[in-house]
Design a protein around this motif. Sequence first.
Motif, PDB file in Angstrom:
ATOM      1  N   ASP A 157     134.998  23.758  61.087  1.00 58.08           N
ATOM      2  CA  ASP A 157     135.743  22.507  61.199  1.00 58.08           C
ATOM      3  C   ASP A 157     134.836  21.301  60.984  1.00 58.08           C
ATOM      4  OD1 ASP A 157     138.079  23.855  61.655  1.00 58.08           O
ATOM      5  OD2 ASP A 157     138.044  23.609  63.825  1.00 58.08           O
ATOM      6  N   MET A 158     133.646  21.335  61.569  1.00 59.95           N
ATOM      7  CA  MET A 158     132.741  20.198  61.448  1.00 59.95           C
ATOM      8  C   MET A 158     132.141  20.110  60.050  1.00 59.95           C
ATOM      9  SD  MET A 158     130.792  20.166  65.149  1.00 59.95           S
ATOM     10  CE  MET A 158     129.851  18.678  64.733  1.00 59.95           C
ATOM     11  N   ALA A 159     131.669  21.228  59.521  1.00 56.98           N
ATOM     12  CA  ALA A 159     131.068  21.211  58.185  1.00 56.98           C
ATOM     13  C   ALA A 159     132.107  20.910  57.116  1.00 56.98           C
ATOM     14  CB  ALA A 159     130.387  22.546  57.898  1.00 56.98           C
ATOM     15  N   GLY A 160     133.363  21.325  57.372  1.00 55.11           N
ATOM     16  CA  GLY A 160     134.407  21.143  56.378  1.00 55.11           C
ATOM     17  C   GLY A 160     134.770  19.694  56.115  1.00 55.11           C
ATOM     18  N   ILE A 161     134.458  18.801  57.047  1.00 58.93           N
ATOM     19  CA  ILE A 161     134.758  17.375  56.853  1.00 58.93           C
ATOM     20  C   ILE A 161     134.054  16.839  55.606  1.00 58.93           C
ATOM     21  CG2 ILE A 161     134.399  15.061  57.806  1.00 58.93           C
ATOM     22  CD1 ILE A 161     136.665  16.519  59.157  1.00 58.93           C
ATOM     23  N   TRP A 162     132.838  17.328  55.349  1.00 58.21           N
ATOM     24  CA  TRP A 162     132.098  16.863  54.172  1.00 58.21           C
ATOM     25  C   TRP A 162     132.826  17.208  52.876  1.00 58.21           C
ATOM     26  CZ3 TRP A 162     128.076  13.651  54.655  1.00 58.21           C
ATOM     27  CH2 TRP A 162     127.380  13.631  55.861  1.00 58.21           C
ATOM     28  N   GLY A 163     133.649  18.247  52.939  1.00 58.64           N
ATOM     29  CA  GLY A 163     134.370  18.675  51.747  1.00 58.64           C
ATOM     30  C   GLY A 163     135.379  17.665  51.236  1.00 58.64           C
ATOM     31  N   MET A 164     135.689  16.644  52.048  1.00 58.89           N
ATOM     32  CA  MET A 164     136.650  15.631  51.597  1.00 58.89           C
ATOM     33  C   MET A 164     136.160  14.905  50.348  1.00 58.89           C
ATOM     34  SD  MET A 164     138.255  13.827  55.012  1.00 58.89           S
ATOM     35  CE  MET A 164     136.684  13.184  55.595  1.00 58.89           C
ATOM     36  N   LEU A 217     130.865   9.782  57.342  1.00 59.20           N
ATOM     37  CA  LEU A 217     131.270  11.192  57.331  1.00 59.20           C
ATOM     38  C   LEU A 217     130.596  11.971  58.458  1.00 59.20           C
ATOM     39  CD1 LEU A 217     131.230  11.836  53.481  1.00 59.20           C
ATOM     40  CD2 LEU A 217     133.242  11.762  54.958  1.00 59.20           C
ATOM     41  N   LEU A 218     129.350  11.632  58.754  1.00 58.69           N
ATOM     42  CA  LEU A 218     128.643  12.276  59.862  1.00 58.69           C
ATOM     43  C   LEU A 218     129.359  12.018  61.181  1.00 58.69           C
ATOM     44  CD1 LEU A 218     126.191  13.713  61.142  1.00 58.69           C
ATOM     45  CD2 LEU A 218     125.011  11.507  61.140  1.00 58.69           C
ATOM     46  N   VAL A 219     129.735  10.755  61.411  1.00 63.43           N
ATOM     47  CA  VAL A 219     130.466  10.414  62.632  1.00 63.43           C
ATOM     48  C   VAL A 219     131.817  11.136  62.666  1.00 63.43           C
ATOM     49  CG1 VAL A 219     131.565   8.522  63.902  1.00 63.43           C
ATOM     50  CG2 VAL A 219     129.308   8.188  62.874  1.00 63.43           C
ATOM     51  N   THR A 220     132.452  11.247  61.516  1.00 67.55           N
ATOM     52  CA  THR A 220     133.746  11.930  61.439  1.00 67.55           C
ATOM     53  C   THR A 220     133.624  13.393  61.831  1.00 67.55           C
ATOM     54  OG1 THR A 220     134.376  10.456  59.620  1.00 67.55           O
ATOM     55  CG2 THR A 220     135.741  12.396  59.964  1.00 67.55           C
ATOM     56  N   PHE A 262     125.174  27.530  61.646  1.00 72.20           N
ATOM     57  CA  PHE A 262     125.840  26.235  61.536  1.00 72.20           C
ATOM     58  C   PHE A 262     124.948  25.220  60.827  1.00 72.20           C
ATOM     59  CE2 PHE A 262     126.391  21.971  63.509  1.00 72.20           C
ATOM     60  CZ  PHE A 262     127.583  21.648  62.902  1.00 72.20           C
ATOM     61  N   ALA A 263     123.665  25.220  61.152  1.00 74.29           N
ATOM     62  CA  ALA A 263     122.739  24.276  60.522  1.00 74.29           C
ATOM     63  C   ALA A 263     122.687  24.498  59.017  1.00 74.29           C
ATOM     64  CB  ALA A 263     121.342  24.420  61.138  1.00 74.29           C
ATOM     65  N   ARG A 264     122.636  25.768  58.604  1.00 70.06           N
ATOM     66  CA  ARG A 264     122.609  26.063  57.169  1.00 70.06           C
ATOM     67  C   ARG A 264     123.901  25.609  56.488  1.00 70.06           C
ATOM     68  NH1 ARG A 264     119.757  30.769  58.954  1.00 70.06           N
ATOM     69  NH2 ARG A 264     121.728  31.904  59.219  1.00 70.06           N
ATOM     70  N   MET A 265     125.042  25.910  57.111  1.00 68.98           N
ATOM     71  CA  MET A 265     126.331  25.522  56.539  1.00 68.98           C
ATOM     72  C   MET A 265     126.458  24.003  56.481  1.00 68.98           C
ATOM     73  SD  MET A 265     130.180  26.206  58.069  1.00 68.98           S
ATOM     74  CE  MET A 265     129.846  27.949  58.326  1.00 68.98           C
ATOM     75  N   TYR A 266     126.093  23.341  57.569  1.00 68.25           N
ATOM     76  CA  TYR A 266     126.248  21.888  57.665  1.00 68.25           C
ATOM     77  C   TYR A 266     125.346  21.173  56.661  1.00 68.25           C
ATOM     78  CZ  TYR A 266     127.196  17.428  59.973  1.00 68.25           C
ATOM     79  OH  TYR A 266     127.610  16.155  60.238  1.00 68.25           O
ATOM     80  N   ILE A 267     124.094  21.594  56.578  1.00 72.10           N
ATOM     81  CA  ILE A 267     123.154  20.970  55.648  1.00 72.10           C
ATOM     82  C   ILE A 267     123.598  21.197  54.212  1.00 72.10           C
ATOM     83  CG2 ILE A 267     120.785  21.054  54.758  1.00 72.10           C
ATOM     84  CD1 ILE A 267     119.897  21.659  57.652  1.00 72.10           C
TER      85      ILE A 267
END
Length: 294
Positions: free
Chosen positions: A62-69, A128-131, A162-167
């Motif tokens: 959910d958190m990493a997916g926000i960047w996909g916008m 996006l980070l805050v989002t 999570f760190a790998r996915m998020y980065i």
Amino acid sequence: MLNLIRAEWKKATKNYMLIGFLVWSYPIGVGMLYGFFVLTALLVPRMRDGLTTMSSGQWTSDMAGIWGMVSTFPGNVFGRMLPLAFMAVIFAGEYQWGTWKNLIPRGRRISLLLAKFITLIAIIATSLLVTTLIAGVMQVIAHKIADLPYGPALSAEALADFARMYIREALLSVASLIILAGYASLAALLTRSILGSLMLGLGFSIVEPITITFFGLLGKLLDNNQAVNLYRFVPTYNIDNIRAWLVTDEALTGMPFGFNAEASLGFSAAMLALWIVGLVLLSAVIFQRQDITS
């Protein structure tokens, strides 16, 4: 350079109406949406079953997916509109408000342009980070209210994954934002007006991801099944292909119109770098040679 970035940051963030509607609308909008659903579920208990419908069931996704916008097709076609509009207004506003006229020595133009690129990308990335943080916190609350599990459980392995996915998602989104900034700067340099920059920039942003349709139709007209594979040179494809390689260790598949090219990770990385460098360099060359006093 740091002084230029600091000045650009202050100038961009002081335009409260502009940055509020086009940049901070992401975290504010997500927070209000989740807040509405949470409040509704608290007031109407039978609504709790649908409280987590927007969640994947894992806080990591959910958190990493926000960047996909801004980086994942097809959602990015609309998700990139607000950031690109912000960039276009900031770039073109320098012409329309007369800020650059008679004030910029030719020798500092490249530094000024690069500072503007860096600042705009940093502002939108911060939004996006805050989002992502707001989405993560609100989904935890939603799952607690709905009494549903929300994994994975905190552990060293889960945090590393999570760190790998998020980065990965953050870097792909930053690459997409740099390309957007390239579109916005070119549109501003060519039109020198906010309206023209908005229209041309949004045109670039909308047309580029869907060029696979154009190449597919071109292949039909020319009776050439390989024409659609020209899509492998487009930034959107290469961002998605890099993600596919990093996630599944395979090239992106399942594309429409008979697209069957399987570009390697190295090819997509090189093509994406070429787009980024090319757009920034082209903007710099045009800006350096442009007569901004006219």
